[in-house]
Every structure is written in structure tokens, then in C-alpha cells.
Design an enzyme around this catalytic site. Structure first.
Site, PDB file in Angstrom:
ATOM      1  N   ASP A  73       0.668  -1.225  -0.072  1.00  0.00           N
ATOM      2  CA  ASP A  73       0.000   0.060   0.025  1.00  0.00           C
ATOM      3  C   ASP A  73       0.775   1.151  -0.152  1.00  0.00           C
ATOM      4  OD1 ASP A  73       0.806   0.050   2.780  1.00  0.00           O
ATOM      5  OD2 ASP A  73      -0.988  -1.050   3.268  1.00  0.00           O
ATOM      6  N   ASP A  75       1.075   5.286   1.276  1.00  0.00           N
ATOM      7  CA  ASP A  75       0.909   6.450   1.916  1.00  0.00           C
ATOM      8  C   ASP A  75       1.525   7.445   1.523  1.00  0.00           C
ATOM      9  OD1 ASP A  75      -0.508   4.719   3.897  1.00  0.00           O
ATOM     10  OD2 ASP A  75       1.612   4.291   4.889  1.00  0.00           O
ATOM     11  N   ASP A 149       9.104   5.933  13.061  1.00  0.00           N
ATOM     12  CA  ASP A 149      10.125   4.799  14.046  1.00  0.00           C
ATOM     13  C   ASP A 149      11.244   4.511  13.578  1.00  0.00           C
ATOM     14  OD1 ASP A 149       8.726   3.637  11.812  1.00  0.00           O
ATOM     15  OD2 ASP A 149       7.648   2.057  12.909  1.00  0.00           O
TER      16      ASP A 149
HETATM   17  P1  ATP Z   1       3.985  -2.070   6.027  1.00  0.00           P
HETATM   18  O1  ATP Z   1       2.767  -1.170   5.600  1.00  0.00           O
HETATM   19  O2  ATP Z   1       4.692  -2.865   5.208  1.00  0.00           O
HETATM   20  O3  ATP Z   1       3.546  -3.107   7.100  1.00  0.00           O
HETATM   21  P2  ATP Z   1       4.912   0.347   7.023  1.00  0.00           P
HETATM   22  O4  ATP Z   1       6.256   1.074   7.337  1.00  0.00           O
HETATM   23  O5  ATP Z   1       4.081   1.060   5.815  1.00  0.00           O
HETATM   24  O6  ATP Z   1       5.087  -1.084   6.700  1.00  0.00           O
HETATM   25  P3  ATP Z   1       2.608   1.339   8.417  1.00  0.00           P
HETATM   26  O7  ATP Z   1       2.129   0.619   9.715  1.00  0.00           O
HETATM   27  O8  ATP Z   1       1.543   1.554   7.178  1.00  0.00           O
HETATM   28  O9  ATP Z   1       3.814   0.539   8.298  1.00  0.00           O
HETATM   29  O10 ATP Z   1       2.952   2.730   8.655  1.00  0.00           O
HETATM   30  C1  ATP Z   1       3.379   3.740   7.901  1.00  0.00           C
HETATM   31  C2  ATP Z   1       4.417   4.690   8.156  1.00  0.00           C
HETATM   32  O11 ATP Z   1       4.033   5.490   9.290  1.00  0.00           O
HETATM   33  C3  ATP Z   1       5.799   3.852   8.666  1.00  0.00           C
HETATM   34  O12 ATP Z   1       6.756   3.419   7.675  1.00  0.00           O
HETATM   35  C4  ATP Z   1       6.331   4.624   9.532  1.00  0.00           C
HETATM   36  O13 ATP Z   1       7.061   5.858   9.167  1.00  0.00           O
HETATM   37  C5  ATP Z   1       5.045   5.596  10.316  1.00  0.00           C
HETATM   38  N1  ATP Z   1       4.618   4.691  11.566  1.00  0.00           N
HETATM   39  C6  ATP Z   1       3.884   3.972  11.663  1.00  0.00           C
HETATM   40  N2  ATP Z   1       3.503   3.293  12.875  1.00  0.00           N
HETATM   41  C7  ATP Z   1       4.351   3.965  13.597  1.00  0.00           C
HETATM   42  C8  ATP Z   1       4.748   4.011  15.055  1.00  0.00           C
HETATM   43  N3  ATP Z   1       4.109   3.218  15.903  1.00  0.00           N
HETATM   44  N4  ATP Z   1       5.585   4.696  15.293  1.00  0.00           N
HETATM   45  C9  ATP Z   1       5.943   5.857  14.494  1.00  0.00           C
HETATM   46  N5  ATP Z   1       6.038   5.400  13.102  1.00  0.00           N
HETATM   47  C10 ATP Z   1       5.268   4.878  12.708  1.00  0.00           C
HETATM   48 MG    MG Z   2       2.351   0.746   4.964  1.00  0.00          MG
END
Ligand code: ATP
Ligand code: MG
Length: 450
Positions: A73, A75, A149
């Protein structure tokens, strides 16, 4: 042409807080294939940029594209406020109360758009353990990066110029396959203990090493997960189990000491000797389906993880004199009750799990109208896949699974002849001597279906 230019004004490294300018990487260095970028995400960034705002693809999508994977996905982060974003798109919805984000829809496709968040959570309300409860401030892009994070999750991609903006050395960490928390790891886990699960998920999924300073506080901080609302823990667990690397994630959780006590499900899953083979197979199966892009139902997944706990309790109820079918329902209730308290299993998922479990004894009835009735069950496919897993793990005879495969594929006449065929292993699969009420033995027996 290499288009790397370093624009650090104060040049003291990415985490000092003084240097706000990112490293900028051009296409030759970041290697992102423009074909991997979602056209809808590009529509969103373009629209925002044309309206005079900054807009970037951010987070996991950038990380995955640099690594050469197709992101699941996309963002987008921008300096436009939620209201300003909403006005630019036909189907855009502001959601969330604590921190508003905008869902921009294109058909079924959803692009999540967030406004850059402010950096400091110092003034934000926290619980007594330091977990941030609410934090709604908007901020500059560099502040937004600092709030993320891991370094590899704090990169911003501009599809128009094909540039990656890297605020915390994420590109370097990607190259050395290192997972590093931005800022002081202990403080960051305290602010949001869900990061303890995220670090494990990313390490296992990406096959990255957790940097020593990021890893050191994990086991000490582990109990903090107990303070996180159960629904959030559940969401994160689901992401972990559906990451396509579920087994690796669970092993890593155990290695980091994160499975004990905090997640009762994992205590059960990782420490039930009987179920280990079954769970390993179920997770391998799930991982494979996810990697092939096939759907996986959370109900099926949790039904598998908890099946051996159900079996144990089922047996105990039967040993105590309960009839097999009511005993199975009582066992299912017990298991679901003990898990829902901490795991917040949604009702829909719990219903699916119960259906899958309740179907199992029905597969043992191979005469009369019973098999035909089962064919009409809306969850037949899931129940059947579950039966095959039980066969593969050696819990029930493989002949039963084969029979159902044939029966489901056959047409009218062949089905009738299958019904009349006596299973070669009938005695082993359906031991008549165990037809007594309260008989002992595992679920192999046809008595369970009576
Ligand atoms: P995936 O979607 O592949 O699981 P992702 O890194 O995109 O991994 P998401 O949960 O979709 O994870 O979150 C998008 C972004 O938002 C992350 O890459 C990070 O930059 C930020 N993020 C998400 N959750 C947190 C958190 N708990 N603390 C800090 N930053 C966060
Ligand atoms: Mg994501």
C-alpha cells in the site's frame, strides 16, 4: 548521472536535531523502478503539488521500492491540512479523531494521506508509563521524519522528480540491512510500545539485523505492551501474522522475549508441544498464500493457531462425560473467551473460527445426507482446507482428506459411489470402540460427529 547532493547546513549527522536538511538521492542511487509506483499515489502527489503543497510517498512504500519489492500500500505525506487535502479530491474522507488522516479513494484503491506531524511529543498527554495518549500537532517535514519509527521508514519519495529525501540515514541502513530506531530507542518504545512488535515484524520480514542500541531495551520494555489498547495490539499481531513471514516473526518474538505473558495466544502457540507441527504447517501455508498474493482469512489463521488448545479442552470435556459435539462447543467457548480478553478478536473473526472448528467432526460422517449438507456450508472451503492441514500434521488420517477432495470434485453418480465406498482405514479413522460416552482419544473418532 549521480544527483546526490548533501545539503546539511550544520552537518552533524541526521539525529542531532540541528540538521534538518535531508540527504537527497537521485534515481541512479535509490534505484526505484517507476513502474512499481502506484499511479493513484502519483495522482495524489501531483494534485497536491499542483495546488502548491509539498507531497511525497512515504514510509513502507519507499522502503520496499528501494529494496526492490512492490509495496502493498501507499501512504502520502503533505504539508496540506486535512481540510485542504479533502477539497482537492472527489472521494476523500477525513477519518480519525486523535490524529486526522484523509482517505483518498480511487475505486477500491485507498491512498492514506497524512499531514506532516510536529516533532515534540513532550507536551502531549501520556499515561503513567509514558505512553503518548494524544498528539495532534502538525509540523514541518523534518519533524514528521523524526516522529517516524525506524530510519528506513523515514524516507520521502517525490515521483515527479524521482528523488528520495532521507532524513535519518535510512538509505545507508537499507544498504547494511540494519533496523535502527530514530532517536533514543528506550524513549521511543515507552512512547508507543507497539514499536516493540513493529521492530520484530520488520526484522523478520525484511531479514534485517536489529541495531544493537535498538535491540538492547526490547526485553526490558516488553511488559509495556500490556498498557496498549487490545485492539491496537490485535491489529499489529494481524499484520505480523499476515506479513508473509509469520513463522520468522514468531521465532523472533520468542527470541526477543516478547511472547511471554503479554500475548496469551503466543504462549499457547509457541509452547504447545502437540500443536507445533500443526502450527508450523498452518503458518507455512499462510506465508505461501500471502507470497502468492492469495487471500488469507484471519479467522482461518487464528482457528489454526488455537486448534490444539481446543483439542485439549475438547478432550477434557469429553473425559468429564460431556457428549462430543457439546464438548467441542464448550471447548471453543473456553478458548475464545480466554483469548478475546487480551486479543480483542473481532466478533466476525471469532464466528469464522467457531464455524471452522465445528465443521471438523462433520467431515467424519461419510454416509447418508450428511456430506451433502456439508457441501452447502458457506465456509466449506475453509473447513476443508483446515481438515487438510490436520491430515498433513498427522492428527487425522490422510485418507479422510483424500476422500473429501474426491467427493467435492465428483459429480452426482460418482458422489453416490464414494458414499458407498468403505474407507480402507475406516477402523483406524473411526474406532467404534471409542463410541462410549466420555471415551478418551483424540478427535480422530467418528464418535465426535455423532
Ligand atoms: P507495512 O505497511 O509494510 O507493514 P509500513 O512501514 O508502511 O509497513 P505502516 O504501519 O503502514 O507501516 O506505517 C506507515 C509509516 O508510518 C511507517 O513507515 C512509519 O514511518 C510510520 N509509523 C507507523 N507506525 C508508527 C509508530 N508506531 N511509530 C512511529 N512511526 C510509525
Ligand atoms: Mg504501509
Amino acid at each position: 548521472m549521480i544527483r546526490k547532493f548533501i545539503r546539511r547546513l550544520l552537518g552533524n549527522g541526521p539525529n542531532t536535531g540541528e540538521a534538518h536538511a535531508p540527504l537527497v538521492f537521485g534515481p541512479d542511487e535509490h534505484g526505484i523502478d517507476p513502474d512499481d509506483v502506484s499511479s493513484n499515489a502519483v495522482r495524489v502527489t501531483e494534485t497536491l503539488q499542483r495546488a502548491g503543497f509539498k507531497a511525497f510517498i512515504v514510509g513502507g512504500a519507499v522502503r520496499d521500492m528501494v529494496l526492490g519489492f512492490k509495496p502493498k500500500d501507499f501512504d502520502v505525506a503533505t504539508n496540506a491540512t486535512p481540510e485542504q487535502i479533502k477539497r482537492l479530491f472527489r472521494r476523500a474522507f477525513i477519518i480519525g479523531r486523535r490524529f486526522q488522516i484523509v482517505h483518498v479513494m480511487f475505486g477500491q484503491d485507498l491512498i492514506e494521506v497524512t499531514t506532516f506531524r510536529g516533532s515534540s511529543s513532550d507536551g502531549a498527554p501520556k499515561d503513567e508509563h509514558g505512553r503518548v495518549l494524544r498528539d495532534n500537532t502538525f509540523g514541518e517535514q523534518h519533524e514528521d521524519a523524526e516522529r517516524r519509527d525506524f530510519t528506513i521508514n523515514a524516507m520521502y519519495y517525490d515521483p515527479e522528480q524521482q528523488l528520495v529525501l532521507d532524513y535519518h540515514g535510512g538509505m545507508k541502513d537499507i544498504r547494511s540491512r540494519s533496523l535502527r530506531m530514530i532517536g533514543d530507542p528506550e524513549a521511543r518504545y515507552r512512547e508507543d510500545p507497539v514499536r516493540l512488535l513493529r521492530v520484530v515484524r520488520f526484522a523478520a520480514k525484511l531479514d534485517f539485523k536489529i541495531a544493537p542500541t535498538t535491540r538492547a531495551p526490547i526485553s526490558v520494555m516488553a511488559p509495556l505492551i500490556n498498557n496498549v489498547p487490545v485492539a491496537r495490539v490485535f491489529d499489529e499481531m494481524l499484520k505480523l501474522l499476515m506479513s508473509g513471514h509469520a513463522m520468522a516473526c514468531l521465532q523472533q518474538l520468542r527470541q526477543e522475549g516478547l511472547h511471554h505473558g503479554l500475548l496469551p495466544l503466543l504462549d499457547v502457540v509457541l509452547e504447545q508441544p502437540m500443536g507445533e507441527k500443526f502450527v508450523t504447517l498452518a503458518l507455512a501455508n499462510t506465508d505461501e498464500r500471502i507470497r502468492q498474493g492469495k487471500p488469507v482469512s484471519p479467522g482461518f489463521l487464528f482457528a489454526s493457531l488455537l486448534w490444539h488448545q481446543v483439542l485439549e479442552k475438547w478432550e477434557a470435556y469429553r473425559a468429564a462425560g460431556e457428549y462430543p459435539i457439546p464438548a467441542l462447543h464448550l471447548a471453543a467457548d473456553d478458548v475464545l473467551d480466554s483469548q478475546t480478553e487480551k486479543l480483542a478478536l473481532q466478533r466476525r473473526i471469532a464466528t469464522d473460527m467457531r464455524d471452522i472448528w465445528a465443521m471438523q467432526p462433520r467431515f467424519e460422517r461419510r454416509a447418508g445426507k450428511s456430506p451433502y449438507k456439508l457441501l452447502e456450508h458457506t465456509r466449506l472451503r475453509a473447513g476443508y482446507d483446515f481438515l487438510l492441514l490436520r491430515c498433513a500434521s498427522g492428527e487425522v488420517d490422510g485418507e479422510l482428506g483424500d476422500w473429501w477432495t474426491e467427493f467435492m470434485q465428483a459429480d452426482g453418480v460418482d458422489r453416490e459411489s464414494l458414499l458407498n465406498r468403505k474407507p480402507p482405514e475406516a477402523d483406524a479413522a473411526t474406532p467404534k470402540r471409542r463410541r462410549r460416552r466420555g471415551g478418551r482419544g483424540r478427535s480422530k473418532s467418528a464418535e465426535d460427529a455423532q
